[in-house]
Enzyme design. Structure first.
Site, PDB file in Angstrom:
ATOM      1  N   CYS A 155       0.261   3.643   2.767  1.00  0.00           N
ATOM      2  CA  CYS A 155       0.629   2.996   4.188  1.00  0.00           C
ATOM      3  C   CYS A 155       2.173   3.528   4.218  1.00  0.00           C
ATOM      4  O   CYS A 155       2.651   3.568   5.299  1.00  0.00           O
ATOM      5  CB  CYS A 155       0.362   1.578   4.200  1.00  0.00           C
ATOM      6  SG  CYS A 155      -1.201   1.223   4.014  1.00  0.00           S
ATOM      7  N   CYS A 187       0.930  -1.333  -0.132  1.00  0.00           N
ATOM      8  CA  CYS A 187       0.142   0.106   0.032  1.00  0.00           C
ATOM      9  C   CYS A 187       0.828   1.109  -0.111  1.00  0.00           C
ATOM     10  O   CYS A 187       1.505   1.422   0.937  1.00  0.00           O
ATOM     11  CB  CYS A 187      -0.883  -0.012   1.309  1.00  0.00           C
ATOM     12  SG  CYS A 187      -1.608   1.447   1.687  1.00  0.00           S
TER      13      CYS A 187
END
Length: 119
Positions: free
Chosen positions: A48, A45
């Site tokens: 993230c 991600c």
């Protein structure tokens, strides 16, 4: 993501994010510490990855414990918190879930959230 812990009488002080290895570990961390910010994330991600240095900074500069849950490794745990996308941030105070956000929040907003429960 190793932990750097110092044991106190009841709380532990973590200077970097703590990797959670399951539901009982998460329960132990949230019940043993006053304020815990849990990051449900995935290695693949992009947002993230952008959030990671912010969380590392918060871990070393606030009284909160920053915990990380890899949603790919712990799908059932993520599902139990209703995580539909990553990153999802869940804030615990005194062992109870008090806030939940999806997406990246700026450092100052996260710091204000944490400080709202540590003061």
């Amino acid at each position: 993501m190793a932990t750097n812990a110092r044991d106190d009488a009841s709380n532990r002080t973590f200077d970097e994010p703590v990797s959670i290895d399951g539901g009982s570990h998460l329960e132990d961390v949230t019940s043993a510490n006053d304020v815990v910010l849990v990051d449900f994330y995935a290695d693949w991600c992009g947002p993230c990855q952008m959030l990671e240095p912010v969380l590392e900074q918060l871990a070393s500069t606030t009284d909160a414990v920053i915990a990380k849950v890899d949603v790919d490794d712990h799908q059932q745990l993520a599902g139990s918190f209703g995580v539909r996308g990553v990153p999802t941030l869940v804030l615990f105070a005194d062992g109870e879930q008090v806030e939940q956000y999806s997406g990246v929040l700026p450092e100052d907003r996260l710091r204000d959230l944490i400080e709202g429960y540590t003061e």
